[in-house]
Each structure stands twice: as structure tokens, then as C-alpha cells.
Design a protein around this motif. Structure first.
Motif, mmCIF file in Angstrom:
data_model
loop_
_atom_site.group_PDB
_atom_site.id
_atom_site.type_symbol
_atom_site.label_atom_id
_atom_site.label_comp_id
_atom_site.label_asym_id
_atom_site.label_seq_id
_atom_site.Cartn_x
_atom_site.Cartn_y
_atom_site.Cartn_z
ATOM 1 N N ALA A 35 4.978 15.101 68.955
ATOM 2 C CA ALA A 35 5.855 15.217 70.117
ATOM 3 C C ALA A 35 7.001 14.220 70.053
ATOM 4 C CB ALA A 35 5.045 15.012 71.398
ATOM 5 N N ALA A 36 6.722 12.991 69.602
ATOM 6 C CA ALA A 36 7.793 12.000 69.451
ATOM 7 C C ALA A 36 8.806 12.449 68.407
ATOM 8 C CB ALA A 36 7.193 10.645 69.068
ATOM 9 N N LEU A 37 8.313 13.000 67.314
ATOM 10 C CA LEU A 37 9.221 13.503 66.280
ATOM 11 C C LEU A 37 10.057 14.661 66.804
ATOM 12 C CD1 LEU A 37 10.154 13.480 63.313
ATOM 13 C CD2 LEU A 37 8.240 15.008 62.788
ATOM 14 N N THR A 38 9.443 15.523 67.621
ATOM 15 C CA THR A 38 10.160 16.688 68.151
ATOM 16 C C THR A 38 11.183 16.285 69.207
ATOM 17 O OG1 THR A 38 8.203 18.069 67.754
ATOM 18 C CG2 THR A 38 9.877 18.922 69.261
ATOM 19 N N LEU A 39 10.761 15.428 70.154
ATOM 20 C CA LEU A 39 11.658 15.073 71.250
ATOM 21 C C LEU A 39 12.780 14.143 70.801
ATOM 22 C CD1 LEU A 39 9.240 14.567 74.273
ATOM 23 C CD2 LEU A 39 10.601 16.552 73.676
ATOM 24 N N ILE A 40 12.452 13.124 70.003
ATOM 25 C CA ILE A 40 13.474 12.154 69.596
ATOM 26 C C ILE A 40 14.316 12.701 68.447
ATOM 27 C CG2 ILE A 40 13.896 9.801 68.862
ATOM 28 C CD1 ILE A 40 12.615 10.110 71.639
ATOM 29 N N GLY A 41 13.639 13.212 67.401
ATOM 30 C CA GLY A 41 14.385 13.761 66.278
ATOM 31 C C GLY A 41 15.093 15.057 66.627
ATOM 32 N N GLY A 42 14.378 15.961 67.342
ATOM 33 C CA GLY A 42 14.996 17.224 67.728
ATOM 34 C C GLY A 42 16.130 17.044 68.705
ATOM 35 N N PHE A 43 16.042 16.003 69.539
ATOM 36 C CA PHE A 43 17.106 15.715 70.500
ATOM 37 C C PHE A 43 18.420 15.440 69.789
ATOM 38 C CE2 PHE A 43 18.641 13.250 74.322
ATOM 39 C CZ PHE A 43 18.610 14.350 75.153
ATOM 40 N N GLU A 44 18.348 14.820 68.609
ATOM 41 C CA GLU A 44 19.560 14.532 67.847
ATOM 42 C C GLU A 44 20.203 15.799 67.295
ATOM 43 O OE1 GLU A 44 21.096 11.565 67.402
ATOM 44 O OE2 GLU A 44 19.690 10.822 68.891
ATOM 45 N N LEU A 63 9.609 6.092 65.212
ATOM 46 C CA LEU A 63 8.374 5.321 65.084
ATOM 47 C C LEU A 63 8.169 4.387 66.271
ATOM 48 C CD1 LEU A 63 8.413 4.456 61.272
ATOM 49 C CD2 LEU A 63 6.867 6.022 62.460
ATOM 50 N N THR A 64 9.257 3.870 66.834
ATOM 51 C CA THR A 64 9.128 3.038 68.032
ATOM 52 C C THR A 64 8.540 3.833 69.188
ATOM 53 O OG1 THR A 64 11.047 1.725 67.340
ATOM 54 C CG2 THR A 64 10.367 1.535 69.639
ATOM 55 N N TYR A 65 9.012 5.059 69.371
ATOM 56 C CA TYR A 65 8.473 5.890 70.450
ATOM 57 C C TYR A 65 7.076 6.397 70.120
ATOM 58 C CZ TYR A 65 12.691 5.887 73.267
ATOM 59 O OH TYR A 65 13.729 5.498 74.076
ATOM 60 N N VAL A 66 6.768 6.568 68.853
ATOM 61 C CA VAL A 66 5.393 6.910 68.485
ATOM 62 C C VAL A 66 4.438 5.797 68.891
ATOM 63 C CG1 VAL A 66 3.830 7.258 66.524
ATOM 64 C CG2 VAL A 66 5.990 8.495 66.625
ATOM 65 N N MET A 67 4.831 4.555 68.627
ATOM 66 C CA MET A 67 3.996 3.419 69.015
ATOM 67 C C MET A 67 3.868 3.323 70.535
ATOM 68 S SD MET A 67 4.416 -0.566 67.926
ATOM 69 C CE MET A 67 3.222 -1.784 68.487
ATOM 70 N N LEU A 68 4.982 3.508 71.249
ATOM 71 C CA LEU A 68 4.922 3.499 72.708
ATOM 72 C C LEU A 68 4.039 4.631 73.231
ATOM 73 C CD1 LEU A 68 8.657 2.753 73.595
ATOM 74 C CD2 LEU A 68 6.714 1.242 73.997
ATOM 75 N N GLY A 69 4.136 5.805 72.614
ATOM 76 C CA GLY A 69 3.317 6.928 73.039
ATOM 77 C C GLY A 69 1.836 6.673 72.807
ATOM 78 N N TRP A 70 1.496 6.084 71.670
ATOM 79 C CA TRP A 70 0.089 5.766 71.397
ATOM 80 C C TRP A 70 -0.428 4.691 72.354
ATOM 81 C CZ3 TRP A 70 0.649 5.777 65.356
ATOM 82 C CH2 TRP A 70 0.505 7.097 64.901
ATOM 83 N N ILE A 79 19.682 8.193 58.936
ATOM 84 C CA ILE A 79 18.302 8.677 58.831
ATOM 85 C C ILE A 79 17.318 7.520 59.039
ATOM 86 C CG2 ILE A 79 16.614 9.786 57.332
ATOM 87 C CD1 ILE A 79 18.755 11.670 58.293
ATOM 88 N N LEU A 80 17.624 6.363 58.448
ATOM 89 C CA LEU A 80 16.731 5.215 58.607
ATOM 90 C C LEU A 80 16.688 4.741 60.057
ATOM 91 C CD1 LEU A 80 17.578 3.167 55.373
ATOM 92 C CD2 LEU A 80 15.586 4.620 55.805
ATOM 93 N N ASP A 81 17.848 4.682 60.706
ATOM 94 C CA ASP A 81 17.876 4.284 62.122
ATOM 95 C C ASP A 81 17.106 5.274 62.994
ATOM 96 O OD1 ASP A 81 19.261 1.873 62.043
ATOM 97 O OD2 ASP A 81 21.203 2.860 61.971
ATOM 98 N N LEU A 82 17.275 6.560 62.716
ATOM 99 C CA LEU A 82 16.557 7.573 63.484
ATOM 100 C C LEU A 82 15.052 7.479 63.240
ATOM 101 C CD1 LEU A 82 16.663 10.002 65.361
ATOM 102 C CD2 LEU A 82 16.994 11.464 63.345
#
Length: 441
Positions: A378-387, A134-141, A126-129
């Protein structure tokens, strides 16, 4: 006579309509057959001896094509049954409720994010995910500044991500500099490359801009691969130093932070520190974007996004506006790259392919260009949902693509579409009659 003509025309119209529906369904099934043949029908893998082996799944392929054929017929029949549907106006009470929910979602999401390391302290997955999201959230912003605010389509954003990662790795390994010294340097170097990209594309817009930025990302990747004396080439760079807390390492030894605080050492401590570190970097990116948007440079970005010709007519320097957008977005991409390098401890060119740029751009577009909260969701949906669909194996990418198509059909402006200007007139104002051709204001 009119009734007889209408009665004679109705079967012919129905026959023509049925023919059109079948023709459209056949075309859709043919397109699905072409697209799914290599995705589902035939699978290839490298064999144990290095040769290419393949196997077929024609039953699954036939099922998908049949589903597309039947689905196309059903959709067309429902469309003819419902007829043209006018978009209903949302009631004022519902609009206020949605506005209140929008104001509540962001604080609630932030509070939950702050509590994730506390709730899932012993769950490394969970921590790694969470760190990855958050890394992709920063990249998205960061990309949202270029695409969402300035309206410049950038398909090579991964280049700045790579520049930040390799800048930190080379400075830390060759000059023994700490993470906190290399972090701003990585952002500055990425911003410099953003300015270099901005100069050749000052006169380009739309598809041509996208092609040039895509080529720039590939050039950076190829330079990393071929400049082996500096970057290590395909072998990458290993042994990248980990970040410290005010010079104190997060190690189990006597000089570690846990020993100095008198608490038992746990491997989760480093993950928790990295989680809060990327969270702080992402929040700084969000805060800086919101502040810049309210400044004159942010208003210039929005004017450039809406109409470049009108932007020039207003006396705005479009050259400076584009360069600042590229440099600012690249700087935050460099910060994220430096964090990625220190978190992984190893980087290679395989981590900076076009797929990363496409994923970050998909996060910005699906979240809603210009919307900070939409990008985070969107980052939470695409990255987290992808898992969540990892168990589907080969069908994982298919589910991912279908979900993006459905979202674009239902919400073409993204989850939270937000393109309203930062500054606008609250009330109508009359202008002087001397400023208009008709002679009245």
C-alpha cells in the motif's frame, strides 16, 4: 385473471423502477455538484500582490456531474440485470496458487529493494522516491501495531513522528551528539509520549479514542509552533547534522569516506547510504513486529482487538496491553522521525500536519490491518503511484480519492486482509464435563 394482473403490474413496476433509478441518479449528481464545486468548479490562489485571485471551470464541473449522473444509472441497471450474486468459492488449486504467490512476493520485493541503489545509482529522483516510500513503510508498520494488532484507532500518529524528529534535531544541534546516539534517545522519548497518550484513553474506544488521539496530534503541533525558544516555532530548525559511517562523514573532503576508500566522490553515495539506512530501520521494525506478535504481549494485542470485554474476562491486563501498544508504535514512529530529520537537514511544523497521520492510516487500512506485506504494498502504491499522476495537476487528489474508494469497494479488508490469530487450535478438543453447564463436553 392472474395473467392479466401480472401484465398490468409489469408496466407499473417498470415505471416505478425507472423513477427510483432517476431519483437515485439525481441525488448522486447533486452530491457530486456540492463536492466538486470547490474542488473543480472554482479555484483560488494567492495573487502576485498578496491578494486572492480565482477562476472558474464550470465546463469541467458540468462534465463531472454528468458523468456521475450517467454512471449511477448504468450501475443501477447493471445491478438489476445481474441480480443478487453469490460469492463463489475459490477452487483449492487457485487458493494454493495465491498462497504460493504470496510467499514469493515478499522475498522478490525485498531483493528488488536491495538492488534499487545498484540499478538506479545515478538517478537521484528514483533514490529520493525510494527513501520516501521506505519511510512511509516504516511508519505504516509502526502504526500497524496500534491499529492493526491492538485495534486502537490512532489519528494522531504524526505526533510521535514529530517528537522523534525534534528530539534528534535538538539533541544533535545543542549537544553535538551523533545520529547513532540520538536515534535510540528519539525512540525512547517518543515511546514516553506514547505512554502519556495511553493513560487518558484507557477507557475510550472507537470514535472517542480517534477524537482524543487527533487532538493529541494537534496539541503537539501547536506546542512546536508556539514554543519558539526551544523549537524555533514556524521557522523550524536548520543545520541538522547528517549521519556518519562509524564517525566518518560522507563528504568530498580528505576526511570523507570516499577519500579514505580511495574512490571518487559522488553525491549519490550519501543517498545510497540513506536508502540502506532506512531500509535497515524498516526491516528491524518488521522483524520486531513479527516477533512481538508471537509473544504473549502480541497475543494480548490481538485479543484486545477482537473483544475487549472477553479480553478482560480472560484476566488480561488491558491497561498494560494498551500502553505497550501505544509505546511500541510510538517508538518506531520516533525512529522514523529521527531519520526524517537527518535526511532533510531541516524540519518545521509544516511537515507534521494531520494530513501525514491520515496518509499513514490510509496505508495501514488499504494494505490490510495486521498485514505486514499489505502495508508495504500500500505504501508503494500510494506514495509511488501518487507520483505517476503528478502531471494531472489539480486532478491529482481526485484520482487519489477515487482509487481509494474503488479499492475499499472491491477489497473492503485491504489489499491483503489478515486478521487471523497467531495462535489457534489445530484440532478440536473436548473439554471436561465439569466445566460446562449441560454436563457433557
Amino acid at each position: 385473471m392472474a395473467k392479466l394482473a401480472h401484465a398490468a403490474a409489469t408496466p407499473a413496476a417498470a415505471k416505478a423502477g425507472a423513477g427510483f433509478i432517476l431519483k437515485k441518479a439525481l441525488i448522486s449528481a447533486l452530491v457530486a455538484l456540492v463536492l466538486f464545486s470547490l474542488m473543480i468548479g472554482v479555484r483560488t490562489e494567492a495573487g502576485p500582490e498578496g491578494g486572492l485571485i480565482y477562476w472558474t471551470r464550470f465546463e469541467e464541473l458540468a462534465g463531472m456531474v454528468a458523468a456521475v449522473f450517467v454512471g449511477s444509472i448504468v450501475v443501477e441497471l447493471l445491478r438489476r440485470w445481474w441480480g443478487p450474486v453469490e460469492t463463489p468459492k475459490m477452487p483449492e488449486a487457485a487458493r494454493k496458487t495465491l498462497g504460493l504467490a504470496g510467499r514469493v512476493v515478499a522475498p522478490a520485493l525485498l531483493i528488488f529493494t536491495l538492488l534499487v541503489p545498484v540499478i538506479f545509482y545515478d538517478q537521484r529522483y528514483i533514490l529520493d522516491l525510494g527513501i520516501l516510500v521506505l519511510t512511509y513503510v516504516m511508519l505504516g508498520w509502526g502504526l500497524n501495531i496500534v491499529v492493526g494488532l491492538a485495534g486502537l484507532l490512532d489519528l494522531g500518529y504524526v505526533a510521535f513522528y514529530a517528537v522523534g524528529a525534534y528530539s534528534y534535531a535538538l539533541l544533535a544541534t545543542n549537544f553535538d551528539l551523533s545520529f547513532w546516539v540520538c536515534l535510540p534517545l528519539a525512540g525512547i522519548l517518543a515511546a514516553f509520549w506514547g505512554i502519556l497518550l495511553g493513560f487518558p484513553v484507557l477507557r475510550l474506544r472507537g470514535d472517542y479514542l480517534a477524537i482524543v488521539t487527533l487532538a493529541f496530534g494537534e496539541i503537539i503541533r501547536l506546542v512546536i509552533i508556539n514554543w519558539q525558544s526551544l523549537t524555533g516555532g514556524p521557522n523550524g530548525i536548520s543545520g541538522i547534522p547528517r549521519p556518519t559511517v562509524f564517525g566518518i562523514p560522507l563528504t568530498p573532503g580528505e576526511n570523507g569516506l570516499a577519500a579514505m576508500l580511495g574512490v571518487p566522490f559522488s553525491p549519490s553515495q550519501r543517498l545510497v547510504f540513506l536508502f540502506y539506512l532506512i531500509l535497515a530501520l524498516a526491516l528491524i521494525t518488521n522483524w520486531a513486529t513479527i516477533r512481538l506478535r508471537r509473544l504473549p504481549i502480541g497475543r494480548a494485542w490481538e485479543a484486545l482487538r477482537e473483544d475487549e470485554v472477553a479480553c478482560r474476562a480472560l484476566g488480561i491486563n488491558t491497561t498494560t496491553t494498551k500502553l505497550t501498544a501505544f509505546a511500541t508504535g510510538a517508538m518506531f514512529g520516533g525512529f522514523a522521525g529521527a531519520f526524517f530529520a537527518t535526511r532533510q537537514g531541516f524540519i518545521s511544523p509544516e511537515s507534521f500536519t494531520f494530513q501525514e497521520s491520515a496518509l499513514v492510516l490510509a496505508i495501514v487500512v488499504l494494505g490490510g490491518m495486521g498485514s505486514q506485506l499489505g502495508v508495504a504494498l500500500a505504501a508503494l502504491t500510494l506514495i509511488g503511484g501518487f507520483e505517476l499522476f503528478r502531471g494531472l495537476d489539480q486532478f491529482r487528489m481526485l484520482v487519489f480519492g477515487l482509487s481509494m474508494v474503488f479499492l475499499m469497494v472491491w477489497r473492503p479488508r485491504g489489499l491483503i486482509g489478515h486478521r487471523a490469530p497467531t495462535v489457534y487450535l489445530q484440532h478440536k478438543q473436548a473439554i471436561s464435563s465439569d466445566l460446562v453447564k449441560e454436563g457433557h463436553g
